[in-house]
Write a protein that holds these residues in place. Structure first.
Motif, short mmCIF file in Angstrom:
data_model
loop_
_atom_site.label_atom_id
_atom_site.label_comp_id
_atom_site.label_asym_id
_atom_site.label_seq_id
_atom_site.Cartn_x
_atom_site.Cartn_y
_atom_site.Cartn_z
N LEU A 9 0.84 -1.20 0.00
CA LEU A 9 0.00 0.00 0.00
C LEU A 9 0.87 1.25 0.00
O LEU A 9 0.64 2.19 -0.77
N ALA A 10 1.91 1.24 0.84
CA ALA A 10 2.80 2.40 0.92
C ALA A 10 3.50 2.63 -0.42
O ALA A 10 3.61 3.77 -0.88
N HIS A 13 1.03 4.14 -2.81
CA HIS A 13 0.77 5.51 -2.37
C HIS A 13 1.88 6.44 -2.85
O HIS A 13 1.63 7.44 -3.51
N ILE A 17 1.55 9.33 -5.72
CA ILE A 17 1.73 10.75 -5.40
C ILE A 17 2.86 11.33 -6.26
O ILE A 17 2.77 12.44 -6.78
N GLY A 34 -4.14 14.39 -9.41
CA GLY A 34 -4.71 13.05 -9.27
C GLY A 34 -3.78 12.01 -8.67
O GLY A 34 -3.97 10.81 -8.89
N VAL A 36 -3.47 10.69 -5.71
CA VAL A 36 -4.15 9.66 -4.92
C VAL A 36 -4.96 8.73 -5.82
O VAL A 36 -4.99 7.52 -5.63
N GLY A 37 -5.59 9.31 -6.83
CA GLY A 37 -6.36 8.50 -7.77
C GLY A 37 -5.46 7.52 -8.52
O GLY A 37 -5.80 6.35 -8.69
N ILE A 38 -4.28 7.99 -8.92
CA ILE A 38 -3.32 7.12 -9.62
C ILE A 38 -2.88 6.00 -8.67
O ILE A 38 -2.80 4.83 -9.06
N ALA A 39 -2.61 6.37 -7.39
CA ALA A 39 -2.21 5.36 -6.41
C ALA A 39 -3.31 4.30 -6.24
O ALA A 39 -3.02 3.10 -6.13
N MET A 40 -4.57 4.74 -6.26
CA MET A 40 -5.68 3.78 -6.13
C MET A 40 -5.72 2.84 -7.33
O MET A 40 -5.90 1.62 -7.17
N LEU A 41 -5.51 3.41 -8.53
CA LEU A 41 -5.52 2.57 -9.73
C LEU A 41 -4.38 1.55 -9.67
O LEU A 41 -4.54 0.38 -10.03
N LEU A 43 -3.04 0.28 -6.96
CA LEU A 43 -3.36 -0.75 -5.98
C LEU A 43 -4.40 -1.74 -6.54
O LEU A 43 -4.31 -2.94 -6.31
N ILE A 44 -5.36 -1.20 -7.29
CA ILE A 44 -6.36 -2.08 -7.92
C ILE A 44 -5.66 -3.05 -8.87
O ILE A 44 -5.92 -4.25 -8.87
#
Lengths: 127, 258
Positions: A9-10, A13, A17, A34, A36-41, A43-44
């Motif tokens: 996750l780190a 993240h 960022i 974006g 955080v959005g890129i980090a979410m993608l 992780l997905i």
């Protein structure tokens, strides 16, 4: 080990960022675009890959799920450090601009969502 | 002596103390929401309201700008609720996203993001005009502030607005974010918030990660990751278009008199 999940996750993240900052620089914007959005993608994608190839152990996933569960408490702590005093002392123009903006955007969201195609299913359980 | 000991304990263990305090706030809210409102008000919605009230009290006590976190006993809240842990927790919720749902609604979220930038900007500019501002720089800065409280100062600094105007722009953005936090659970039915797509549309329109993340948390926790996915692009898009395209348009509409 749960820490593997948290470390994963780190990693997502930080990389997200960083890419967001980089995107901002490339666009000439002094802001993170974006990240955080890129980090979410990321992780997905990592989770999908980990499941498909079977290298992501359930014990590791716990290290991510714990942080997701901390989300609401963190948001409450965030609320407790908002500059409420300043927001309330901004005068009538500030209040009017914000109220009108929220009213307009809420109405547009309501209008769009009332035209949602029936095919879209409600939030399904997490597989 | 006990007081200095307690203060030392609180300051040196700020983050740990915050976990305990927020835990109590959540527990209290859950009990009140269940007993007094029979579950009609979400516990987390109440907890966020309590958080905002505490922030007001903190601001009153210290005159600072970080709410309760400015009171030395509660300085750990600045870390727990700061952008680092907030973003870390938001990214973690991505584990709950269904890629197919997100992909299907992605373009709709992007359209909402565009509308969510243009509409508040026009409203901000219009309100500033109604209150007597006529120069393109002030109008643009206040309009940008109505998009999010970060876009306002970024735009104002970029185009050279006065510090009073920048302060007003920040205040509009903060007020809007707080308004979104408080009103989202009340307006959830009206907005038909319930599906991933609806959350993405809402997030694009409402803007600001803080407003959307708290608003959705207070409405339906399952919707949070979908909303966050879109809302995190809000500030970036705003900072991109407000000091450039939007400023040029406003300057063309309101040419300087002097």
């Amino acid at each position: 080990m749960p820490l593997y999940g948290t470390a994963l996750l780190a990693g997502c993240h930080l990389l997200g960022i960083f890419l967001g900052e980089l995107l901002g620089r490339l666009l000439g914007v002094p802001a993170n675009v974006g990240g955080v959005g890129i980090a979410m993608l990321l992780l997905i994608a990592v989770r999908w890959h980990g499941h498909a190839r079977g290298w992501l152990a359930p014990r590791s996933e716990e290290g991510v799920k714990y942080w997701a569960a901390l989300y609401i408490p963190v948001v409450i702590a965030m609320a407790a450090q908002q500059n409420v005093l300043k927001a309330l002392s901004g005068g009538p123009m500030v209040v009017l601009a914000a109220v009108l903006a929220v009213l307009a955007c809420t109405s547009i969201a309501a209008w769009i969502n009332r035209h949602e195609p029936a095919a879209a299913a409600p939030v399904a359980e997490i597989s | 002596m006990v007081e200095t000991l307690l203060q030392k304990l609180a300051v040196e263990n700020g983050l740990v103390l915050s976990f305990a305090i927020i835990g109590l706030v959540v527990l209290f809210s859950e009990v009140v929401a269940r007993q007094l409102t029979r579950g009609r008000v979400q516990g987390s919605a109440l907890a966020i309201l309590i958080g905002l009230t505490l922030a007001y009290v903190g601001g009153r006590l210290t005159g600072g700008n970080k709410g309760l976190a400015d009171v030395s006993y509660f300085s750990g809240l600045a870390l727990m609720g700061g952008s680092m842990l907030r973003d870390f927790a938001i990214v973690a919720t991505a584990f709950e996203v269904h890629p197919t749902e997100a992909k299907r609604a992605g373009w709709m979220g992007a359209i909402a993001l565009g509308l969510g930038t243009i509409v508040p900007f026009i409203i901000g500019v219009g309100t500033a005009y109604a209150f007597g501002y006529r120069d393109a720089i002030s109008l643009t800065t206040i309009g940008a502030g109505t998009v999010t409280y970060i876009v306002g100062p970024v735009t104002g600094t970029a185009i050279g607005a006065s510090s009073e105007v920048i302060t007003l722009a920040i205040a509009s953005g903060v007020f809007k974010a707080i308004l979104v936090m408080v009103t989202t659970p009340m307006l959830a039915k009206f907005m038909r918030l319930g599906t991933p797509r609806s959350a993405m549309v809402f997030a694009g329109l409402a803007g600001t990660v803080s407003g959307v993340s708290a608003g959705l948390a207070a409405t339906d926790r399952k919707l949070v990751p979908y909303g966050a996915l879109v809302a995190t692009f809000h500030t970036g898009v705003g900072c991109l278009v407000c000091p450039s395209i939007f400023f040029f348009v406003v300057r063309a509409l309101f040419p300087a008199h002097s």
